[in-house]
Design a protein around this motif. Structure first.
Motif, short mmCIF file in Angstrom:
data_model
loop_
_atom_site.label_atom_id
_atom_site.label_comp_id
_atom_site.label_asym_id
_atom_site.label_seq_id
_atom_site.Cartn_x
_atom_site.Cartn_y
_atom_site.Cartn_z
N GLN A 239 0.85 -1.18 0.00
CA GLN A 239 0.00 0.00 0.00
C GLN A 239 0.89 1.23 0.00
O GLN A 239 1.81 1.34 0.81
CB GLN A 239 -0.87 0.01 1.27
N CYS A 240 0.63 2.13 -0.93
CA CYS A 240 1.41 3.36 -0.96
C CYS A 240 0.54 4.51 -0.47
O CYS A 240 -0.62 4.61 -0.83
CB CYS A 240 1.90 3.65 -2.38
N SER A 241 1.14 5.38 0.33
CA SER A 241 0.37 6.48 0.89
C SER A 241 0.52 7.76 0.08
O SER A 241 0.12 8.83 0.52
CB SER A 241 0.77 6.71 2.35
N CYS A 242 1.11 7.66 -1.13
CA CYS A 242 1.23 8.87 -1.94
C CYS A 242 -0.16 9.27 -2.44
O CYS A 242 -1.05 8.43 -2.54
CB CYS A 242 2.18 8.65 -3.11
N SER A 243 -0.34 10.55 -2.72
CA SER A 243 -1.64 11.00 -3.21
C SER A 243 -1.49 12.35 -3.91
O SER A 243 -0.49 13.05 -3.73
CB SER A 243 -2.62 11.17 -2.04
N ASP A 272 7.37 11.88 -9.40
CA ASP A 272 7.29 10.41 -9.43
C ASP A 272 7.36 9.88 -8.01
O ASP A 272 8.23 10.28 -7.25
CB ASP A 272 8.48 9.82 -10.20
N CYS A 273 6.46 8.97 -7.68
CA CYS A 273 6.54 8.36 -6.35
C CYS A 273 7.63 7.28 -6.37
O CYS A 273 7.61 6.40 -7.22
CB CYS A 273 5.20 7.75 -5.97
N HIS A 274 8.59 7.40 -5.44
CA HIS A 274 9.69 6.42 -5.38
C HIS A 274 9.21 5.05 -4.89
O HIS A 274 9.92 4.07 -5.00
CB HIS A 274 10.80 6.91 -4.44
N PHE A 275 8.05 5.02 -4.29
CA PHE A 275 7.56 3.78 -3.71
C PHE A 275 6.75 2.95 -4.71
O PHE A 275 6.93 1.75 -4.80
CB PHE A 275 6.70 4.07 -2.48
N CYS A 276 5.82 3.60 -5.42
CA CYS A 276 4.92 2.83 -6.28
C CYS A 276 5.08 3.17 -7.75
O CYS A 276 4.47 2.53 -8.60
CB CYS A 276 3.47 3.02 -5.85
N GLY A 277 5.90 4.18 -8.06
CA GLY A 277 6.16 4.52 -9.45
C GLY A 277 5.08 5.39 -10.08
O GLY A 277 5.16 5.74 -11.25
ZN LIG Z 1 3.19 5.96 -4.30
#
Ligand SMILES: [Zn+2]
Length: 299
Positions: A239-243, A272-277
């Motif tokens: 789960q990525c918390s980016c938004s 770019d999110c480093h966690f989920c791309g």
């Molecule tokens: Zn993310």
């Protein structure tokens, strides 16, 4: 339970000793896939370390007594200056790594966490409750692998004995933890004897067994002479918390002038999110709207 990503808590009856075992497949594969899409290819050995970090942070999150985030991070000055994994209270996991010289890592015959982090390696555990103050514990990285570093961390910061076994291959990341609890059910001598037996039994686990057997088989093989009580297994997931909201906050924090400057040089502000791309993009109209709304709120 059909889900391949499960954390199982257990206790040893009539002792003050608990344990957790975790298997990660889907969440781990998601992180591997995200890193495969990165600009600089992440070596296989580093992907496996990421798997160990994911398993470890999920085990550590079993001690979370509040809603929030737990981050396990290691930093150094080597070819892999940063590696981290994060677990939410709801068992959502994400992980990221920074690799500066993939070719140098690929050329190594043997890989250790300490060696990749290089000089001044540190291991940090950060707890961020949704409400309340952050807590951060940091120890110098003195052992070569993550399990031993975590044991060091607990030896320095907590009075309770805690042991870890972590392993990852291309398919799976797994972890086992046993931990002493404050004395309550048994006397000190009995607890000490059980602790010695349980950790000696757990020592016999091999990486291949951790990576190929199911959790019940592992627990039975190790502890069939102990009385183990299992709690309900819990599902774990990527789960990525980016938004978009967080990206808007970032744009606000760089300020209207800086945002305009970026947009004078390129069509879009891209994050770019480093966690989920995931890619977030903002054009001039959107950026104007963000600052217009901010202005309205201020009045
Ligand atoms: Zn993310």
């Amino acid at each position: 339970m059909a889900n391949s990503d499960i954390i199982q808590h257990f206790i040893f009856e009539n002792t003050d000793i608990r344990g957790e075992i975790i298997t990660l497949e889907e969440a781990y594969q998601q992180v591997r896939a995200n890193n495969a899409a990165a600009e600089e290819a992440v070596p296989e050995a580093v992907l496996r370390l990421l798997g160990e970090f994911m398993a470890a942070v999920a085990l550590l999150s079993g001690t979370l007594k509040f809603e929030g985030l737990l981050t396990l991070q290691a930093r150094g000055e080597g070819t892999m200056p940063m590696i981290m994994a994060e677990a939410s209270y709801q068992k959502g996991l994400r992980a990221a790594v920074q690799v500066n010289d993939a070719a140098a890592i690929e050329a190594l015959e043997e890989i250790s966490l300490a060696q990749l982090l290089g000089n001044n390696g540190l291991l940090a555990i950060l707890i961020q409750p949704d409400k309340g103050e952050r807590y951060q514990g940091i120890v110098p990285l003195s052992k070569s692998n993550l399990a031993a570093c975590l044991e060091d961390y607990f030896a320095q910061s907590e009075q309770l004995g805690t042991r870890f076994w972590l392993a990852a291959d291309e398919q799976r990341a797994t972890g086992l933890m046993v931990q002493e609890l404050p004395q309550q059910l048994a006397d000190a001598q009995s607890n000490a004897e059980h602790w010695q037996t349980i950790t000696a039994l757990a020592e016999t686990i091999k990486d291949e067994e951790m990576l190929s057997l199911d959790q019940h088989t592992i627990l039975y093989r190790l502890f069939n002479e102990e009385e183990v009580r299992l709690f309900d297994p819990q599902e774990v997931r990527f789960q990525c918390s980016c938004s978009e909201e967080r990206c808007v906050s970032t744009i606000i924090s760089i300020g209207q002038a800086e945002a305009a400057e970026i947009l004078s040089e390129q069509d879009l502000i891209t994050m770019d999110c480093h966690f989920c791309g995931k890619k977030y993009q903002f054009g001039p109209q959107q950026v104007d709207k963000i600052f217009a709304e901010l202005g309205n709120q201020a009045h």
